[in-house]
Scaffold this motif. Structure first.
Motif, short mmCIF file in Angstrom:
data_model
loop_
_atom_site.label_atom_id
_atom_site.label_comp_id
_atom_site.label_asym_id
_atom_site.label_seq_id
_atom_site.Cartn_x
_atom_site.Cartn_y
_atom_site.Cartn_z
N ASP A 128 45.70 38.32 51.87
CA ASP A 128 44.55 39.32 51.65
C ASP A 128 45.45 40.42 50.62
N GLU B 268 38.77 40.91 51.70
CA GLU B 268 37.40 40.69 50.86
C GLU B 268 37.65 40.82 49.41
N ALA C 117 35.86 30.47 48.45
CA ALA C 117 36.76 31.02 49.32
C ALA C 117 36.12 31.34 50.74
N ARG D 223 38.68 37.59 48.41
CA ARG D 223 37.82 36.56 48.15
C ARG D 223 36.87 36.76 47.01
N THR E 63 37.26 33.62 54.42
CA THR E 63 38.35 34.45 54.90
C THR E 63 38.38 34.31 56.41
N GLU F 9 36.43 34.07 43.94
CA GLU F 9 35.10 33.55 43.52
C GLU F 9 34.80 34.06 41.92
#
Length: 287
Positions: A51, A81, A94, A84, A96, A88
């Protein structure tokens, strides 16, 4: 024997760990520094602690080199997020997955989610970790000691055990150890001990898997600017000078560490196993 609940709580610590990259200033540098060349084209990687910090930088670089990424993290949903979106944005897929790698059950579920989403697994990056500073060994509580080992080394065993059935010839495992394994740390006694265990685990697992064509290596960063230290991994009074005592006179950035993980993950490192790379600003060579 204590069950997982006894060992694993609390997940969010009183010292604010794991810490939010979204709230950190200045922001760590995660951006890849060069164009991709397909070194991980269509590979699938699991990255724990992806993260933020080093994990985010590794995810970004792996994606740029063609990999799909499973982003494992504890509880910082906003950061996950963002990672991710970064993956992308590089044109890769991806997912999570939030949970505690100190739980064997979670590790098994996370690997299965990755297989269900992507159909394969080629690279396991065991990056997640935690640290808590204590100047006196007597101040390290039993709970903290168990928790640090549970995350930093038990979690690597659990992830590797869960991933092993899916790793084929040519797969790679990369573990994150630390310069503290080599130099020691007077204020990070439990943390540096786990990093010594990780290095021994890396070398032993490399010998265990070499005949199956699976390479196992590690990266030992020095002081790197991530949420880990300013959100409780260092005493508050030390954060302003973090990394300044390294030979380069500054902390490193996550995107200065990520290329070591990429090298060990791709075929460039096809004749390397049981090794440790040292992106540490010269820390491991200084007295």
């Amino acid at each position: 024997m204590a069950d997982d609940t006894d060992v694993l709580v609390p997940q969010i610590h009183e010292d604010q760990l794991p810490g939010s990259e979204a709230k950190l200033e200045p922001k760590p540098e995660w951006q890849p520094r060069y164009k991709g060349s397909g070194r991980l084209q269509d590979k699938v990687a699991i990255i724990t602690g992806a993260d933020s910090g080093i994990g985010r930088a590794v995810a970004a670089l792996f994606a740029r080199e063609g990999a799909d990424v499973a982003i494992l993290y504890l509880c910082e949903h906003e950061d996950a997020e963002k990672t991710r979106e970064i993956v992308e944005g590089e044109g890769r897929r991806a997912i999570t997955i939030a949970g505690d790698i100190g739980s064997k059950e979670f590790c098994e579920q996370a690997v299965q989610q990755t297989i269900d989403a992507f159909g394969r697994l080629d690279i396991l990056v065991n990056n997640a970790g935690e640290q808590h500073p204590d100047k006196d060994v007597r101040d390290i509580t039993e709970e903290q000691l168990r928790r640090t080992f549970q995350t930093n080394i038990f979690g690597m065993f659990f992830m590797t055990q869960a991933a092993r059935p899916h790793l084929k010839k040519g797969a790679a495992i990369i573990n994150c150890t630390s310069v503290t394994m080599y130099k020691g740390s007077p204020d990070l006694l439990d943390y540096s001990s786990t990093k010594g265990a990780i290095t021994a685990f890396t070398r032993s697992l490399a010998k265990n898997l070499v005949k199956d064509g699976i390479r196992v290596n590690a990266v030992a960063p020095g002081p790197i600017w991530t949420p880990l230290n300013p959100f409780g991994g260092q005493p508050p009074e030390d954060v302003k000078d973090f990394g300044k005592d390294s030979p380069m006179g500054r902390p490193g950035q996550p995107n200065e560490v990520a290329p070591s993980f990429l090298f060990l993950a791709c075929d460039d490192a096809s004749y390397m196993t049981g090794q440790v790379l040292h992106p540490d600003g010269g820390e491991s060579t200084s007295s």
